[in-house]
Design a protein around this motif. Structure first.
Motif, PDB file in Angstrom:
ATOM      1  N   ILE A  64       0.837  -1.210   0.000  1.00  0.00           N
ATOM      2  CA  ILE A  64       0.000   0.000   0.000  1.00  0.00           C
ATOM      3  C   ILE A  64       0.865   1.249   0.000  1.00  0.00           C
ATOM      4  N   VAL A  65       1.902   1.262   0.831  1.00  0.00           N
ATOM      5  CA  VAL A  65       2.733   2.462   0.985  1.00  0.00           C
ATOM      6  C   VAL A  65       3.615   2.698  -0.231  1.00  0.00           C
ATOM      7  N   ARG A  66       4.187   1.625  -0.794  1.00  0.00           N
ATOM      8  CA  ARG A  66       5.181   1.785  -1.854  1.00  0.00           C
ATOM      9  C   ARG A  66       4.614   1.670  -3.263  1.00  0.00           C
ATOM     10  N   ILE A  67       3.439   1.075  -3.432  1.00  0.00           N
ATOM     11  CA  ILE A  67       2.909   0.845  -4.779  1.00  0.00           C
ATOM     12  C   ILE A  67       1.549   1.512  -4.976  1.00  0.00           C
ATOM     13  N   VAL A  68       0.601   1.225  -4.093  1.00  0.00           N
ATOM     14  CA  VAL A  68      -0.770   1.703  -4.301  1.00  0.00           C
ATOM     15  C   VAL A  68      -0.845   3.215  -4.160  1.00  0.00           C
ATOM     16  N   ILE A  69      -0.341   3.745  -3.052  1.00  0.00           N
ATOM     17  CA  ILE A  69      -0.442   5.189  -2.818  1.00  0.00           C
ATOM     18  C   ILE A  69       0.343   6.003  -3.852  1.00  0.00           C
ATOM     19  N   PRO A  70       1.607   5.655  -4.192  1.00  0.00           N
ATOM     20  CA  PRO A  70       2.288   6.424  -5.236  1.00  0.00           C
ATOM     21  C   PRO A  70       1.578   6.398  -6.581  1.00  0.00           C
ATOM     22  N   THR A  71       0.942   5.279  -6.910  1.00  0.00           N
ATOM     23  CA  THR A  71       0.223   5.210  -8.182  1.00  0.00           C
ATOM     24  C   THR A  71      -0.995   6.131  -8.181  1.00  0.00           C
ATOM     25  N   ALA A  72      -1.681   6.215  -7.049  1.00  0.00           N
ATOM     26  CA  ALA A  72      -2.888   7.036  -6.962  1.00  0.00           C
ATOM     27  C   ALA A  72      -2.603   8.458  -6.477  1.00  0.00           C
ATOM     28  N   LEU A  73      -1.328   8.787  -6.228  1.00  0.00           N
ATOM     29  CA  LEU A  73      -1.000  10.064  -5.601  1.00  0.00           C
ATOM     30  C   LEU A  73      -1.439  11.294  -6.395  1.00  0.00           C
ATOM     31  N   PRO A  74      -1.280  11.337  -7.723  1.00  0.00           N
ATOM     32  CA  PRO A  74      -1.744  12.544  -8.444  1.00  0.00           C
ATOM     33  C   PRO A  74      -3.220  12.850  -8.219  1.00  0.00           C
ATOM     34  N   GLY A  75      -4.059  11.841  -8.318  1.00  0.00           N
ATOM     35  CA  GLY A  75      -5.487  12.063  -8.086  1.00  0.00           C
ATOM     36  C   GLY A  75      -5.795  12.405  -6.648  1.00  0.00           C
ATOM     37  N   ILE A  76      -5.058  11.804  -5.709  1.00  0.00           N
ATOM     38  CA  ILE A  76      -5.280  12.096  -4.296  1.00  0.00           C
ATOM     39  C   ILE A  76      -4.949  13.555  -3.995  1.00  0.00           C
ATOM     40  N   ILE A  77      -3.822  14.027  -4.512  1.00  0.00           N
ATOM     41  CA  ILE A  77      -3.419  15.417  -4.262  1.00  0.00           C
ATOM     42  C   ILE A  77      -4.436  16.383  -4.857  1.00  0.00           C
ATOM     43  N   THR A  78      -4.918  16.097  -6.042  1.00  0.00           N
ATOM     44  CA  THR A  78      -5.939  16.955  -6.643  1.00  0.00           C
ATOM     45  C   THR A  78      -7.185  16.996  -5.777  1.00  0.00           C
ATOM     46  N   GLY A  79      -7.609  15.848  -5.261  1.00  0.00           N
ATOM     47  CA  GLY A  79      -8.774  15.820  -4.378  1.00  0.00           C
ATOM     48  C   GLY A  79      -8.535  16.591  -3.095  1.00  0.00           C
ATOM     49  N   LEU A  80      -7.320  16.518  -2.541  1.00  0.00           N
ATOM     50  CA  LEU A  80      -7.017  17.250  -1.317  1.00  0.00           C
ATOM     51  C   LEU A  80      -7.076  18.753  -1.546  1.00  0.00           C
ATOM     52  N   MET A  81      -6.523  19.214  -2.647  1.00  0.00           N
ATOM     53  CA  MET A  81      -6.554  20.645  -2.937  1.00  0.00           C
ATOM     54  C   MET A  81      -7.973  21.128  -3.185  1.00  0.00           C
ATOM     55  N   LEU A  82      -8.777  20.308  -3.845  1.00  0.00           N
ATOM     56  CA  LEU A  82     -10.176  20.674  -4.047  1.00  0.00           C
ATOM     57  C   LEU A  82     -10.921  20.747  -2.721  1.00  0.00           C
ATOM     58  N   ALA A  83     -10.577  19.866  -1.793  1.00  0.00           N
ATOM     59  CA  ALA A  83     -11.216  19.893  -0.476  1.00  0.00           C
ATOM     60  C   ALA A  83     -10.836  21.169   0.277  1.00  0.00           C
ATOM     61  N   VAL A  84      -9.563  21.553   0.212  1.00  0.00           N
ATOM     62  CA  VAL A  84      -9.137  22.798   0.874  1.00  0.00           C
ATOM     63  C   VAL A  84      -9.821  23.999   0.240  1.00  0.00           C
ATOM     64  N   ALA A  85      -9.865  24.025  -1.091  1.00  0.00           N
ATOM     65  CA  ALA A  85     -10.526  25.141  -1.777  1.00  0.00           C
ATOM     66  C   ALA A  85     -12.017  25.183  -1.467  1.00  0.00           C
ATOM     67  N   ARG A  86     -12.603  24.022  -1.184  1.00  0.00           N
ATOM     68  CA  ARG A  86     -14.033  23.971  -0.866  1.00  0.00           C
ATOM     69  C   ARG A  86     -14.343  24.623   0.477  1.00  0.00           C
ATOM     70  N   VAL A  87     -13.455  24.498   1.460  1.00  0.00           N
ATOM     71  CA  VAL A  87     -13.793  24.918   2.820  1.00  0.00           C
ATOM     72  C   VAL A  87     -13.311  26.321   3.165  1.00  0.00           C
ATOM     73  N   ILE A  88     -12.289  26.840   2.481  1.00  0.00           N
ATOM     74  CA  ILE A  88     -11.746  28.134   2.903  1.00  0.00           C
ATOM     75  C   ILE A  88     -12.684  29.292   2.576  1.00  0.00           C
ATOM     76  N   GLY A  89     -13.688  29.053   1.773  1.00  0.00           N
ATOM     77  CA  GLY A  89     -14.635  30.111   1.467  1.00  0.00           C
ATOM     78  C   GLY A  89     -15.902  30.075   2.296  1.00  0.00           C
ATOM     79  N   GLU A  90     -15.977  29.183   3.290  1.00  0.00           N
ATOM     80  CA  GLU A  90     -17.175  29.073   4.119  1.00  0.00           C
ATOM     81  C   GLU A  90     -17.263  30.261   5.083  1.00  0.00           C
ATOM     82  N   ALA A  91     -18.468  30.804   5.206  1.00  0.00           N
ATOM     83  CA  ALA A  91     -18.683  31.972   6.074  1.00  0.00           C
ATOM     84  C   ALA A  91     -19.443  31.633   7.344  1.00  0.00           C
ATOM     85  N   ALA A  92     -20.272  30.584   7.331  1.00  0.00           N
ATOM     86  CA  ALA A  92     -21.085  30.259   8.503  1.00  0.00           C
ATOM     87  C   ALA A  92     -20.245  29.935   9.738  1.00  0.00           C
TER      88      ALA A  92
END
Length: 302
Positions: free
Chosen positions: A201-229
């Protein structure tokens, strides 16, 4: 004298000629698809044009990125959004600091270890529930738990906890989808070579999926920093820089927009649109950084 063997053989017709009705339906569907795309793009371009045209005046001022609103009266010109940018980035960073490892570990469990177990089904159900919780409900929950029950004061850390609840299901879902895309052949090849599951998982699965994971993480951060409530409920707006996440009021870009919304004068209106444009640029920058990181951190192809 020509024989049957000398005659040219016509290639078999794989696809029959389309009828006029099929061509008409195909052209109509193409027009509808492109028309829907244009209709969807019109409000997006309109919003971006409005924000850029009205917020550019504030961004081009000398003090916008270097000065806070300390000592600047609401009806007077001057001041900047430095305090608001610092507060927004600090709150988003603290929320990501907790949400990213927790979300990724939950994703790994659901993909690699759950295997249809009862705990896996309950976890999936709770993630689905959490993904539909409005931001004001998350803020009220943190207020009841963190402030009322535990007795802590309103602070930027309380806002980060509310943003954590909003960010966590996005991280889990994006990580889960990216991990499922990794071919099972890679896992089986590693198991055949005697590699333990955790190392696979650490050496094969995660590095293979890392580009998509990073994109999802950045989208999650961008989703929450604009919340006003959460800002309205869990912390007050400050016109100065506060680096203490555990105590005191704290500035933020959504909070600055709300504060300047009550100031109908020209300077306040410019600062309102300037804060909105700054938030849009920060979100765009996060997406650009995500694309760059995912490009250079993915599994190398040989």
């Amino acid at each position: 004298m020509t024989t049957a063997l000398d005659r040219p053989v016509k290639p078999p017709q794989v696809f029959p000629s389309l009828s006029t009705r099929r061509k008409t339906v195909n052209n109509l569907a193409t027009v509808l698809v492109f028309g829907s795309f244009i209709v969807a793009m019109v409000p997006l371009i309109w919003v971006l044009y409005t924000v850029f045209s009205r917020g550019l005046t504030a961004l081009t001022s000398d003090d916008w990125f270097t000065r806070s609103m300390r000592g600047v009266l609401p009806f007077f010109e001057g001041g900047g959004a430095y305090h608001a940018m610092v507060g927004t980035l600090m709150q988003g960073a603290v929320a990501a600091l907790f949400a990213i490892p927790i979300g990724l570990m939950v994703s790994i469990y659901l993909v690699e270890y759950a295997d249809g177990s009862r705990l896996g089904r309950v976890t999936t159900f709770m993630v689905d529930i959490l993904s539909g919780v409005p931001s004001i409900v998350a803020a009220l929950f943190i207020y009841a738990l963190w402030i009322t029950t535990f007795g802590f004061s309103k602070s930027g850390f309380a806002v980060a906890l509310a943003l954590l609840l909003l960010m966590l299901p996005i991280v889990v879902r994006s990580g889960e989808e990216m991990l499922r895309i990794v071919p099972m052949d890679l896992r089986e090849a590693a198991y055949a070579l005697g590699v333990p599951k955790w190392k696979t998982i650490v050496r094969i699965v995660i590095p293979t999926a890392l580009p998509g994971i990073i994109t999802g993480l950045m989208l999650a951060v961008a989703r929450v920093i604009g919340e006003a409530a959460p800002l309205l409920i869990l912390v007050g707006y400050a016109t100065y820089i506060n680096y203490n996440m555990l105590e005191g009021e704290m500035g933020s870009l959504p909070g600055m927009m709300i504060a300047e919304l009550n100031n109908p004068s020209g300077p306040g209106r410019d600062r309102l649109w300037g804060a909105a444009l700054t938030l849009v640029l920060i979100i765009a920058l996060l997406n650009i950084v995500a694309n760059l990181i995912s490009r250079y951190t993915g599994a190398k192809k040989k």
